[in-house]
Every structure is written in structure tokens, then in C-alpha cells.
Design a protein around this motif. Structure first.
Motif, PDB file in Angstrom:
ATOM      1  N   GLY A  52      -6.314  -9.618  -4.532  1.00 19.63           N
ATOM      2  CA  GLY A  52      -5.278  -9.997  -5.041  1.00 19.63           C
ATOM      3  C   GLY A  52      -4.084 -10.493  -4.201  1.00 19.63           C
ATOM      4  N   ASP A  53      -2.810 -10.186  -4.549  1.00 18.79           N
ATOM      5  CA  ASP A  53      -1.752 -10.723  -3.557  1.00 18.79           C
ATOM      6  C   ASP A  53      -2.000 -10.431  -2.031  1.00 18.79           C
ATOM      7  OD1 ASP A  53      -0.835 -11.621  -5.663  1.00 18.79           O
ATOM      8  OD2 ASP A  53       1.056 -10.457  -5.797  1.00 18.79           O
ATOM      9  N   ALA A  54      -2.764  -9.507  -1.657  1.00 22.33           N
ATOM     10  CA  ALA A  54      -3.142  -9.139  -0.139  1.00 22.33           C
ATOM     11  C   ALA A  54      -3.922 -10.293   0.309  1.00 22.33           C
ATOM     12  CB  ALA A  54      -3.992  -7.841  -0.130  1.00 22.33           C
ATOM     13  N   ALA A  55      -4.657 -11.293  -0.587  1.00 23.74           N
ATOM     14  CA  ALA A  55      -5.490 -12.118   0.029  1.00 23.74           C
ATOM     15  C   ALA A  55      -4.863 -13.536  -0.298  1.00 23.74           C
ATOM     16  CB  ALA A  55      -6.875 -12.116  -0.902  1.00 23.74           C
ATOM     17  N   HIS A  56      -3.967 -13.602  -1.303  1.00 24.94           N
ATOM     18  CA  HIS A  56      -3.611 -15.128  -1.808  1.00 24.94           C
ATOM     19  C   HIS A  56      -2.117 -14.826  -2.501  1.00 24.94           C
ATOM     20  CE1 HIS A  56      -5.243 -13.763  -5.719  1.00 24.94           C
ATOM     21  NE2 HIS A  56      -6.534 -13.515  -4.981  1.00 24.94           N
ATOM     22  N   VAL A  99      -5.035  -9.874  10.238  1.00 22.41           N
ATOM     23  CA  VAL A  99      -4.939 -11.525   9.799  1.00 22.41           C
ATOM     24  C   VAL A  99      -3.681 -11.762   9.158  1.00 22.41           C
ATOM     25  CG1 VAL A  99      -7.547 -11.355   9.456  1.00 22.41           C
ATOM     26  CG2 VAL A  99      -5.995 -10.513   7.742  1.00 22.41           C
ATOM     27  N   ARG A 100      -3.520 -13.140   8.718  1.00 24.02           N
ATOM     28  CA  ARG A 100      -2.123 -13.348   8.137  1.00 24.02           C
ATOM     29  C   ARG A 100      -2.525 -14.574   6.971  1.00 24.02           C
ATOM     30  NH1 ARG A 100       1.455 -15.441  13.256  1.00 24.02           N
ATOM     31  NH2 ARG A 100       3.047 -15.353  11.489  1.00 24.02           N
ATOM     32  N   LEU A 101      -1.612 -14.458   6.135  1.00 18.39           N
ATOM     33  CA  LEU A 101      -1.649 -15.409   5.147  1.00 18.39           C
ATOM     34  C   LEU A 101      -1.209 -16.667   5.812  1.00 18.39           C
ATOM     35  CD1 LEU A 101       0.203 -13.485   2.314  1.00 18.39           C
ATOM     36  CD2 LEU A 101      -2.151 -14.310   2.303  1.00 18.39           C
ATOM     37  N   GLU A 102      -1.880 -17.824   5.244  1.00 13.92           N
ATOM     38  CA  GLU A 102      -1.616 -19.047   5.787  1.00 13.92           C
ATOM     39  C   GLU A 102      -1.192 -20.082   4.776  1.00 13.92           C
ATOM     40  OE1 GLU A 102      -5.386 -20.472   7.381  1.00 13.92           O
ATOM     41  OE2 GLU A 102      -5.439 -18.617   9.041  1.00 13.92           O
ATOM     42  N   GLY A 103      -0.175 -20.840   5.009  1.00 17.35           N
ATOM     43  CA  GLY A 103       0.517 -21.531   3.869  1.00 17.35           C
ATOM     44  C   GLY A 103       1.779 -21.825   4.154  1.00 17.35           C
ATOM     45  N   GLU A 104       2.649 -21.970   3.009  1.00 19.41           N
ATOM     46  CA  GLU A 104       4.144 -22.325   3.120  1.00 19.41           C
ATOM     47  C   GLU A 104       4.783 -21.073   2.499  1.00 19.41           C
ATOM     48  OE1 GLU A 104       4.798 -25.980   0.600  1.00 19.41           O
ATOM     49  OE2 GLU A 104       3.045 -26.813   1.293  1.00 19.41           O
ATOM     50  N   ALA A 117      -5.593  -3.771  -1.759  1.00 24.62           N
ATOM     51  CA  ALA A 117      -5.087  -4.361  -2.715  1.00 24.62           C
ATOM     52  C   ALA A 117      -3.521  -4.188  -2.885  1.00 24.62           C
ATOM     53  CB  ALA A 117      -5.812  -3.840  -4.211  1.00 24.62           C
ATOM     54  N   ASP A 118      -2.860  -4.051  -1.749  1.00 26.42           N
ATOM     55  CA  ASP A 118      -1.456  -3.381  -1.686  1.00 26.42           C
ATOM     56  C   ASP A 118      -0.657  -4.650  -1.500  1.00 26.42           C
ATOM     57  OD1 ASP A 118      -2.706  -4.100   0.955  1.00 26.42           O
ATOM     58  OD2 ASP A 118      -1.684  -2.606   2.046  1.00 26.42           O
ATOM     59  N   GLY A 119      -0.732  -5.751  -2.098  1.00 30.29           N
ATOM     60  CA  GLY A 119       0.302  -6.606  -2.457  1.00 30.29           C
ATOM     61  C   GLY A 119       0.664  -7.709  -1.257  1.00 30.29           C
ATOM     62  N   GLY A 120       1.625  -8.441  -1.713  1.00 31.31           N
ATOM     63  CA  GLY A 120       1.864  -9.543  -0.609  1.00 31.31           C
ATOM     64  C   GLY A 120       2.257  -9.220   0.692  1.00 31.31           C
ATOM     65  N   HIS A 121       2.741  -7.988   0.798  1.00 31.50           N
ATOM     66  CA  HIS A 121       3.282  -7.480   2.280  1.00 31.50           C
ATOM     67  C   HIS A 121       2.013  -6.641   2.665  1.00 31.50           C
ATOM     68  CE1 HIS A 121       7.124  -9.453   1.771  1.00 31.50           C
ATOM     69  NE2 HIS A 121       7.048  -9.011   0.755  1.00 31.50           N
ATOM     70  N   SER A 122       0.744  -6.603   2.481  1.00 31.03           N
ATOM     71  CA  SER A 122      -0.143  -5.895   2.702  1.00 31.03           C
ATOM     72  C   SER A 122      -0.318  -5.143   3.916  1.00 31.03           C
ATOM     73  CB  SER A 122      -1.606  -6.540   2.500  1.00 31.03           C
ATOM     74  OG  SER A 122      -2.649  -5.773   2.485  1.00 31.03           O
ATOM     75  N   ALA A 123      -0.323  -3.897   4.001  1.00 27.81           N
ATOM     76  CA  ALA A 123      -0.327  -3.016   5.370  1.00 27.81           C
ATOM     77  C   ALA A 123      -1.944  -3.238   5.778  1.00 27.81           C
ATOM     78  CB  ALA A 123       0.112  -1.710   5.001  1.00 27.81           C
ATOM     79  N   ILE A 124      -2.857  -3.267   4.908  1.00 28.26           N
ATOM     80  CA  ILE A 124      -4.452  -3.483   5.304  1.00 28.26           C
ATOM     81  C   ILE A 124      -4.677  -4.808   5.986  1.00 28.26           C
ATOM     82  CG2 ILE A 124      -6.373  -3.221   4.371  1.00 28.26           C
ATOM     83  CD1 ILE A 124      -5.070  -0.753   4.429  1.00 28.26           C
ATOM     84  N   ARG A 125      -3.948  -5.945   5.236  1.00 29.16           N
ATOM     85  CA  ARG A 125      -4.141  -7.183   5.711  1.00 29.16           C
ATOM     86  C   ARG A 125      -3.526  -7.186   7.403  1.00 29.16           C
ATOM     87  NH1 ARG A 125      -1.170 -10.135   2.360  1.00 29.16           N
ATOM     88  NH2 ARG A 125       0.708 -10.036   3.770  1.00 29.16           N
ATOM     89  N   HIS A 148       3.281 -20.150  -0.958  1.00 30.67           N
ATOM     90  CA  HIS A 148       1.959 -20.392  -1.397  1.00 30.67           C
ATOM     91  C   HIS A 148       1.050 -20.334  -0.186  1.00 30.67           C
ATOM     92  CE1 HIS A 148       4.349 -23.634  -3.843  1.00 30.67           C
ATOM     93  NE2 HIS A 148       4.970 -23.392  -3.000  1.00 30.67           N
ATOM     94  N   ALA A 149       0.049 -19.489  -0.191  1.00 25.71           N
ATOM     95  CA  ALA A 149      -0.754 -18.993   1.087  1.00 25.71           C
ATOM     96  C   ALA A 149      -2.024 -18.245   0.628  1.00 25.71           C
ATOM     97  CB  ALA A 149       0.197 -18.171   2.075  1.00 25.71           C
ATOM     98  N   GLN A 150      -2.894 -18.273   1.597  1.00 25.19           N
ATOM     99  CA  GLN A 150      -4.161 -17.503   1.250  1.00 25.19           C
ATOM    100  C   GLN A 150      -4.629 -17.157   2.773  1.00 25.19           C
ATOM    101  OE1 GLN A 150      -7.095 -20.107  -0.004  1.00 25.19           O
ATOM    102  NE2 GLN A 150      -8.104 -18.269  -1.366  1.00 25.19           N
TER     103      GLN A 150
END
Length: 541
Positions: free
Chosen positions: A287-291, A178-183, A165-173, A272-274
Motif C-alpha cells: 500500500g502507501d508504505a510502498a507507493h 528504505v525511502r520512497l523515491e520520487g517527487e 501497511a502503515d501508510g505514507g509515513h510508514s514506521a516500518i519502512r 509521486h514516489a515508490q
């Protein structure tokens, strides 16, 4: 480095923003062992998220958090769309018909929401360990080996599960590959928390349509407001000023606000990404780690908190051995489509605000239709406030006033009371951990049989017409509104999940559908706390 401890019944939550705090609080409330860490040295003080929608208020009420933020919030009862700074809105949508007992939006600084959540987390025995970052993780069938770094040094430990749950720049992600996919090359916007003077009432959230960018004003208590507006991309390292925000307000928002002291100013880029999946074995993203998406309708924090609420009760059951880990697959199945819909909706709204040319003409036509067709306005408001979120397996959306089906959020019913005569609501009843089985028209033997089947997974609560002879745990419904709202007739029951969604409805008192549901979802009823057993014995006596 060998792990210094093996804590395979513990859930490690990484990130102590609103989403991570919610996950930790709910995990602990439902009986899980939790460790909560955050890479920052202390609470962030960020101001990005202020809007708390009705569905999130229901969850926060069940958690015991809502009452702690209401006094700090500005109540919003309308959303207005203004074109090119006009004072009169082209469209005004109200919260009057939102299907929730909280028919309002609350605007409250993120720091206040986080403070209330930290208080609840602490009361449940969880300490936020700031300055602790996750450097690596490696998972297998039995657990996750995590390398953590803090001012005290590096450590390696084994946990059962990890929540990112560590945000848009997630270290866990990143750690699970895995990567956010989108614009990602989105528009630049300025965000300001400022003192304001205005003659406009503070009970409406106002969105401004303008080909130069568009934006919104979100009123706060104590004469403050959050202002978000699209602006030209600044030079690298530049910081916004109050004067710049004032110019945007004057040029794109009709100059209806005079800005004073700024409490927080920043630029941000709308993206815009998920991720493709929320579950990666024993690692789950929220949260932002996922979208990530534009903040046009204030849905980001709300969607993340609702992710955490959905995940936490399931992970608590799995981590304590009361459910098979297949239950965690339903987290992705339920929440990924919601995240995708929010990303799409906010992206469309973001584009609508700044449309030009033929797009602007089509938008203005759409706004005229929206203003003259209440059914469309009501649907948009319901979507923005996330009160139409459903986990129905067959699709569709809840109908206004129609009985819910499995997967719908359990609607509140007015005029319910406790056996002592105090008013009560569904979110209040859900403050007790576990599932809630509300039963209409049952004899004592029916209640005991249903509780035997449900076991330690929750509480059986009789719904009675009168308080005469009612047990202390009964709910009194003198006007039989509960049975009508849920379409039960004279006999039946509703199984409500810990997150407030309907798991099962039955129009008779046969316990077999309940047993089949629990078996289908791999829920183990073999463990019963002594307190619940004693309660059942007391009801029999």
C-alpha cells in the motif's frame, strides 16, 4: 530488553487501514497466525479513498466482504472528462466492456469499507490492537525482533514476518532503512466529503480539465459527493471551508453542484514516489508504505488492497511451512511493476487535468481522439479499473476475449452452476482457501491423481456438462463456455491461484506439468488436513 515471547510462526501486520485489514483477513483465511496492530487510538474515520474498482471487487467478493458494502455504495458506470466546466463531456467512457463480472465502479466511503473488513477480520479471530506502535525492529535469518509501545507499556517480541501497511509515513519502512523515491513537492489539493444538490445523474465519475487546477467529483450514496480539486497552497495550519470548495466548483467545474453540510474537509499534497523493493528480508511493504501517487483515478486503495491479496496467500503458505520463502520474492516481482505503472499513470492524468499552453492544446487533441476511437477509450477504462493487471513473465497484456495465459487474471464465465443448480462464479469458488484446479473432461481416476499431486494446497473441482451423476463439488457448465473461454478443448485443467490469477493451463490431463509447477515454486504438498482427506475418500466411495 529480552523478547517476552517467540512467535516465529506468526505474521505481525502493522497498520489497520484497508491494506492492513485485507492482509490480516487473507492471512487468517489461508491458515496463518496473525497479530494486527495500529498506532492510532481507534479507526481513523478518514475519507480519502472511496473508489472500489472491478478487480478489487472480485477480490472482496472472494473474501466475503463485497456484499457488506454494496448497499452502502453508489454504482458508477461511466467516467467523463469535462473541459473548463462545460456541462457536456468531451469524452465519456463506460464500464460496459470491462472484462469483469462486476462491470461497474463502486463509490463508498473508506470508513464503510474498513468497517466491513474489520468485521471479517474479527470473524477470523484477529483482534485489531489500537494504540500500539512499532518503535523498532531488528531481523535475522530466523525472525524479526519488534519493539512495540502501547498504553500498557513497551514490549519486545519475536515474529516470523512483518507486513508494513502503515501508510505514507510508514514506521516500518523507516525501520528497515528504505525511502520512497520520487517527487515530494507536489501540488496542493482540497478534499471534501459534502452533501450536494445537482441535476446531474450520480452514475458518472466526472473529471474536470482546467488550467487553474482541475479536479474531480465522485458521487456517493445519499446525496453526498467527494470533491477533489487542485488549489493554491494555503498558509501553514489553514483548514479549508465549504465556501472555498464551492468557489472551486463554480469556477472550475461549471457550478453544477450546490454544496451543503461538510462531513470531512482537508488539504493534501499530491506526491509521486515508490520504494525500490517491496521485500526486505522478513519485512514486506504494501500500500502507501510502498507507493504514493495522486488520487486522480481513485487507484490508491485499490492498488494497496491488491498488494495485500497477492502477498497474503504466499506469506500464509511460507509461514505455515507449506512453501519455501523464495515464493515471497514473487510478491515484489509481480506488484512492484504494477505500482510503478499506477504512479506513472496517475501522475500523467494529474498533469493532464491542469495542463496549460501548448500542453493544453495537445491534451485537447488527445481527448478528441479518445472520444472518436472506442478502442483507445476502452483501453484507458481497462487500465483505470486495473482489469489489465497481469503477471505474465514475458510481458504483454490480455487480449479481449482471448484465452488467458499463465499470469493473467482468470476470467469469469457466465452460466456456471453448482451441482444443486445454483449460479456460481469464479470469485465464489475462490472463497474456499487455497488453489483451485478446475478440470474438464476428467474421469474419477484423473481427478484423484491430480488431487494427489495438488495435496493440501487446494481443491480439484470437476467441470461437468451435466449434473447427472455429478459429485456435490462439481461445477456444471451445460454450454461448455468454460472450456471455450480457457481454450481447453475436450480435456484439460486450469490451476487458479488463491488471488484469482492463472498459475497453469494444460490441454490434457497429464499431472506432470502440475507437479513441475509446484516444484518450481517450492510448494510443499506433504501436509493434508483431515477434512480434505475425508472429502477425497468420500468422492472415491
Amino acid at each position: 530488553m529480552e523478547p517476552t515471547s517467540d512467535e516465529r510462526t506468526t505474521v505481525l501486520v502493522v497498520g489497520a487501514g484497508p491494506v492492513g485489514l485485507t492482509a490480516a483477513a487473507e492471512l487468517a483465511r489461508h491458515g496463518a497466525q496473525v497479530r494486527l496492530v495500529d498506532a492510532l487510538d481507534g479507526p481513523s474515520g478518514e475519507f480519502r479513498a472511496i473508489t472500489v474498482h472491478p478487480r478489487t471487487q472480485e477480490h472482496l467478493s472472494a473474501m466475503g466482504v463485497l456484499d457488506r458494502i454494496v448497499d452502502r455504495a453508489q454504482e458508477i458506470t461511466a467516467v467523463e472528462f469535462h473541459v473548463r466546466g462545460e456541462a457536456r463531456p468531451r469524452v465519456r467512457l463506460t464500464t460496459d466492456d470491462v472484462d469483469s463480472r462486476f462491470r461497474r465502479i463502486l463509490d463508498v466511503p473508506q470508513v464503510d469499507t474498513e468497517t466491513a473488513l474489520r468485521e471479517v477480520v474479527a470473524e477470523r479471530g484477529v483482534v485489531v490492537e489500537y494504540g500500539t506502535r512499532c518503535e523498532a525492529l531488528d531481523q535475522d535469518d530466523d525472525g524479526v525482533t519488534v519493539t512495540l509501545a502501547s498504553p500498557e507499556g513497551r514490549e519486545q517480541r519475536r515474529y516470523g514476518w512483518v507486513v508494513g501497511a502503515d501508510g505514507g509515513h510508514s514506521a516500518i519502512r523507516a525501520a528497515v532503512g528504505v525511502r520512497l523515491e520520487g517527487e515530494f513537492e507536489g501540488e496542493c489539493s482540497v478534499l471534501a466529503d459534502v452533501d450536494v444538490e445537482t441535476e446531474l445523474p450520480p452514475t458518472a465519475l466526472r473529471l474536470f480539465v482546467d488550467p487553474r487546477g482541475g479536479g474531480g467529483v465522485f458521487p456517493l450514496a445519499d446525496g453526498r459527493a467527494k470533491i477533489a480539486a487542485r488549489v493554491p497552497r494555503p498558509e501553514p495550519g489553514a483548514t479549508p471551508t465549504v465556501g472555498e470548495v464551492q468557489r472551486v466548483v463554480d469556477e472550475q467545474m461549471g457550478g453544477h453542484w450546490r454544496l451543503g453540510t461538510a462531513h470531512w474537509l482537508t488539504y493534501f499534497e499530491s506526491r509521486h514516489a515508490q520504494v525500490a523493493r517491496y521485500r526486505h528480508g522478513r519485512v514486506l511493504l504494501a500500500g502507501d508504505a510502498a507507493h504514493i501517487h495522486p488520487p486522480a483515478a481513485g487507484q490508491g486503495m485499490n492498488t494497496g488492497i491488491q498488494d495485500a491479496v497477492d502477498l497474503a496467500w504466499k506469506l500464509a503458505l511460507v509461514s505455515t511451512g507449506r512453501a519455501h520463502d523464495d515464493l515471497l520474492d514473487t510478491y515484489d516481482a509481480e506488484r512492484h511493476p504494477v505500482g510503478a505503472a499506477v504512479v506513472a499513470q496517475t501522475s500523467r492524468l494529474n498533469d493532464l487535468l491542469a495542463a496549460d499552453g501548448i500542453g493544453a492544446h495537445l491534451r485537447d487533441l488527445g481527448l478528441r481522439l479518445l472520444g472518436h476511437l472506442p478502442v483507445l477509450g476502452g483501453r484507458l477504462m481497462a487500465d483505470m479499473t486495473e482489469t489489465t493487471v497481469t503477471y505474465r513473465t514475458g510481458g504483454g497484456r490480455p487480449g479481449a476475449g482471448s484465452p488467458p495465459v499463465a499470469g493473467d487474471h482468470a476470467p469469469d464465465v457466465t452460466d456456471l452452476r453448482t451441482a444443486d443448480g445454483d449460479p456460481t462464479h469464479l470469485d465464489v469458488l475462490l472463497r474456499r482457501p487455497g488453489h483451485l484446479l478446475l478440470v474438464v473432461g476428467a474421469e474419477e481416476s484423473d481427478l484423484e491423481r491430480l488431487q494427489d499431486v495438488l495435496g493440501a494446497l487446494g481443491a480439484v473441482v470437476p467441470v461437468r456438462r451435466s449434473s447427472t451423476g455429478a459429485t456435490p463439488d462439481a461445477v456444471i457448465d451445460t454450454v461448455e463456455g468454460f472450456a471455450r473461454r480457457y481454450g481447453l478443448g475436450d480435456h484439460g485443467f486450469v490451476l487458479v491461484r488463491p488471488d484469482g490469477y492463472v498459475a497453469l493451463l494444460s490441454r490434457d490431463l497429464d499431472a506432470r506439468p502440475l507437479a513441475e509447477y509446484l516444484s518450481l515454486h517450492h510448494l510443499d504438498v506433504g501436509h493434508e488436513p483431515a477434512s480434505r482427506a475425508a472429502s477425497r475418500r468420500g468422492r472415491r466411495s
